[in-house]
Design a protein around this motif. Structure first.
Motif, PDB file in Angstrom:
ATOM      1  N   PRO A  38      57.758  21.692  28.004  1.00 56.65           N
ATOM      2  CA  PRO A  38      57.900  22.800  28.963  1.00 56.65           C
ATOM      3  C   PRO A  38      56.696  23.496  29.385  1.00 56.65           C
ATOM      4  O   PRO A  38      55.612  23.508  28.861  1.00 56.65           O
ATOM      5  N   LEU A  92      64.225  22.983  22.937  1.00 56.49           N
ATOM      6  CA  LEU A  92      64.821  22.956  24.347  1.00 56.49           C
ATOM      7  C   LEU A  92      66.045  22.344  24.356  1.00 56.49           C
ATOM      8  O   LEU A  92      66.451  21.173  23.788  1.00 56.49           O
ATOM      9  N   ASP A 149      66.059  27.630  26.297  1.00 56.05           N
ATOM     10  CA  ASP A 149      64.589  27.199  25.936  1.00 56.05           C
ATOM     11  C   ASP A 149      64.232  28.177  24.857  1.00 56.05           C
ATOM     12  O   ASP A 149      64.221  29.628  25.045  1.00 56.05           O
TER      13      ASP A 149
END
Length: 403
Positions: free
Chosen positions: A109, A91, A84
């Motif tokens: 996320p 990502l 990430d």
């Protein structure tokens, strides 16, 4: 319907969703309930058709919610398979062949203090309908932080439980050791016990059967912690019960072996040495069950020998494959040094082991010395050899001087 009314209705649904999940958190609902509320909220109130949620654990990111997708997704995404970049908003997830997230158009996320706690994958019911990603992410954040707090609290409780268990095991072990060792003319005893951790696996005991008979023993149980302490506690209770009814070493050792095997089904074992001295007959009987051989020092002849005779370790077999009771006669003034393998398995900084042979040679230079003096001098020798190197196991040395 005007745009303002639609926005008002959406906000009303969002507030209702927020209220439901915060109320469940405040009521300390189980994690499964929180996940179901979040799933229901997303599917009913937030224009979401398909949802997949991964939540962090020690092993990686665990699949916690899945609904409305045909693609096959992994149950666990290992930590090293997910990269990430928060600053770039990217990502990257590496999955094995056969798995795919392509069906899910949106990913969010979920962070807490710059740590990614979860990944939420979504697909809208209607691509033309608006989806408030900020609110969805905020709601997911509330959920995931609550789950993380629960996980942390559970870990704290587990640590407290383990701490209490170790404390209890330590107290159990202390109660096994004799409170006072004899220091009179007939027998002088000295013990040095250095546990490697809070709860060790060593045990020693000294039991007077009568004014003319004394039993003494040393043992080392496999494993550590509460299981080892409880096994040793049962072992001591069985030994003392047997000693009240018999002085037959063969019967005692066979019964102890059966008790350990019956309790552990061969999964744990104990090395054990049991000695019996009769002052009237001036005779020593003993059984060595796979333990380091104690060293017997004859004062009159100024020599030493190892006490090997016995059997194998206790608890490994339902019946002992062989058993020999050792015997020495015409003993008057003599010393016996009993010890566990942690003593001779001490290492110096070069990785060299102290060893049984080195210990036996040291004893020959101190034959029939007063136990207090012997221990003081020996542990200076062992400390000098180790030179500050950490011990790898419990150390027990029990020295007995029979006058």
């Amino acid at each position: 319907m005007t745009t303002e009314i639609v926005k008002y209705q959406r906000k009303e649904l969002e507030l209702k969703a927020l209220l439901e999940i915060t109320q469940a958190i405040n009521e300390n609902k189980p994690s499964s309930v929180l996940l179901n509320i979040f799933k229901f909220t997303c599917l009913v109130h937030l224009n979401i058709r398909s949802i997949v949620l991964y939540v962090i654990s020690q092993e990686g990111y665990n699949l916690s919610i899945i609904h409305g997708i045909k693609s096959k997704v992994p149950e666990l995404i290992p930590l090293d398979k997910i990269q990430d970049d928060k600053s770039q908003g990217s990502l990257n997830i590496v999955v094995d062949e056969g798995y795919s997230f392509d069906e899910l158009a949106t990913y969010l996320p979920v962070y807490h203090k710059d740590k990614m706690l979860a990944v939420l994958f979504l697909k809208r019911k209607d691509d033309d309908a608006e989806l408030d990603l900020d609110f969805t992410q905020a709601l997911a954040n509330i959920l995931v932080v609550a789950l993380e707090n629960k996980r942390f609290a559970k870990r704290q409780l587990e640590q407290e439980r383990l701490k209490k268990e170790v404390e209890i095991a330590s107290n159990v072990q202390k109660m096994l050791f004799p409170a006072v060792l004899p220091q009179d003319g007939k027998l002088k005893a000295k013990v040095t016990y250095i546990p490697h951790s809070t709860v060790g696996g060593d045990y020693y005991d000294l039991i007077w059967k009568s004014e003319e008979e004394v039993f003494f023993c040393i043992a080392d149980v496999s494993g550590k912690g509460m299981p080892a302490a409880l096994l040793m506690s049962n072992f001591q209770a069985a030994l003392r019960t047997l000693l009240r009814s018999t002085s037959d070493l063969k019967m005692i050792v066979e019964q102890l072996n059966f008790t350990i095997f019956d309790n552990t089904k061969g999964e744990r074992f104990i090395t054990f040495f049991l000695g019996h001295y009769n002052y009237k007959e001036r005779s020593l009987s003993y059984v060595n069950a796979g333990h380091n051989s104690p060293v017997l020092c004859w004062e009159g002849e100024m020599r030493s020998e190892l006490l090997h005779a016995g059997t194998t370790i206790l608890g490994a077999f339902e019946e002992l494959p062989f058993l020999e009771v050792g015997k020495r006669e015409h003993l008057k003034g003599f010393n016996i040094h009993l010890y566990t393998d942690g003593l001779t398995e001490s290492f110096n900084l070069e990785g060299e082991e102290y060893g049984d042979e080195r210990f036996e040679k040291y004893i020959k230079t101190k034959l029939c010395e007063d136990p207090d003096v012997f221990h003081e001098d020996f542990f200076k020798e062992l400390d000098a050899f180790s030179n500050g190197n950490d011990k790898s196991d419990d150390i027990t040395l029990l020295s007995l001087r029979f006058q």
